[in-house]
Design an enzyme around this catalytic site. Structure first.
Site, PDB file in Angstrom:
ATOM      1  N   LYS A  82     -11.842  16.123  27.102  1.00 45.69           N
ATOM      2  CA  LYS A  82     -10.805  17.077  27.517  1.00 45.69           C
ATOM      3  C   LYS A  82     -11.348  18.438  27.960  1.00 45.69           C
ATOM      4  O   LYS A  82     -10.743  19.101  28.788  1.00 45.69           O
ATOM      5  CB  LYS A  82      -9.779  17.276  26.403  1.00 45.69           C
ATOM      6  N   ASP A 118      -0.446  18.012  26.957  1.00 45.54           N
ATOM      7  CA  ASP A 118      -0.409  17.920  25.491  1.00 45.54           C
ATOM      8  C   ASP A 118       0.543  18.955  24.879  1.00 45.54           C
ATOM      9  O   ASP A 118       1.222  18.670  23.891  1.00 45.54           O
ATOM     10  CB  ASP A 118      -1.813  18.135  24.909  1.00 45.54           C
TER      11      ASP A 118
END
Ligand code: ATR
Length: 287
Positions: A82, A118
């Site tokens: 990420k 997210d």
């Protein structure tokens, strides 16, 4: 060979666009199950297919090159990529820049654009229950999941305090997003909070009978949200349920971040309930 054209039962053809999730490991990922169920529901499983690939850290740059060469449509990214992935893209959304992580890549005509979904995985399930503005929220943990949560909560003007085992990490996160920080020994304060979010790995399968939150501090007025979804109901959520608190399972974070990804990839609204049922079925949960 005859001229007959062959079509597979799922309708995949040479025109089908590929989306995939990468991670290392990745075999546990529920993203293919969730997205393919949604494609089937909307009758677009001839246009899109979602698979998974285990990509090692040292191969990430080569992987991004492959995305360009193969004209892969979308990438969903989990640990450990990420933070690194954004360095290889052509454009990164300002929100993903602020969070410092990209979990979604969309190939728009050869231009690779990075997003973070997210934070909406945290905010959207909470906003189904309450407005977040001026709500007192306790975030436990200061890792990647906490970063997305704190960004989202700050974005919605909640009053946030981050509690972490390593206090310096909580302080650093809190400085960045203008909120409060403390150690786990201060968790007694959560009786004054309205929302409690566990973003740590405590409660995961290996520690399934552990929780960082003393059950005596959980009250019926709390909304308790656990980022962990294996097991489906963690000790933290079981304790919360026992006192009549409102609980949000970690699967909701997975589903809601996935719904935003789905929209990025297909330009269509995600069928939420179908995605939820696909996830719960894969986890063996009858809800
Ligand atoms: P993620 O990206 O999934 O959030 P991470 O960045 O490794 O994962 O962060 C894990 C979080 O869980 C951290 O806040 C970590 O606390 P430290 O910063 O002190 O390491 C927390 N954590 C993990 N195991 C823990 C444990 N046994 N007790 C308390 N906190 C724990």
């Amino acid at each position: 060979m005859s001229n007959q054209s062959y079509v597979t039962t799922s309708g995949i053809t040479a025109k089908t666009r590929i989306c995939l999730t990468i991670g290392d490991p990745v075999e546990h990922s529920l993203s293919p199950t969730m997205h393919n169920a949604a494609y089937r529901e909307l009758g677009i499983d001839d246009k899109f297919v979602f698979v998974a690939a285990r990509v090692k850290v040292e191969h990430l740059a080569d992987f991004v090159q492959a995305v360009r060469i193969m004209n892969i449509l979308g990438v969903s990214c989990t640990l450990p990529h990420k933070l690194e992935l954004k360095k290889h893209l052509d454009w990164v959304d300002p929100i993903a820049e602020d969070i410092g992580a990209v979990n979604t890549v969309v190939n728009e005509g050869g231009v690779l654009k990075g997003y973070n979904t997210d934070w909406l995985g945290v905010v959207a399930p909470l906003e189904k229950l309450t407005s977040l503005e001026r709500r007192k929220v306790a975030v436990i943990g200061a890792g990647g999941a906490a970063r997305a949560a704190v960004y989202g909560l700050a974005n919605r003007r909640a009053i946030v305090k981050v509690y972490n085992r390593t206090v310096a990490k909580a302080e650093s996160l809190a400085r960045e997003f203008h909120c409060w920080a403390g150690g786990l020994e201060e968790l007694g304060e959560i009786v004054d909070a309205e929302i409690i979010i566990n973003t740590t790995s405590v409660g995961l399968s290996g520690t399934k009978d552990e929780s960082l939150v003393n059950p005596d501090f959980i009250k019926s007025y709390h909304i308790c949200f656990d980022a962990v979804y294996t097991p489906y109901e963690t000790k933290f959520l079981r304790d919360a349920k026992a006192v009549g608190a409102t609980i949000i399972h970690g699967t909701e974070m997975l589903i809601h971040q996935g719904m935003v990804q789905f929209k990025h990839f297909t330009n269509q609204n995600a069928p939420e309930e179908v995605m939820r049922q696909a996830v719960l079925q894969a986890l063996g949960v009858s809800d």
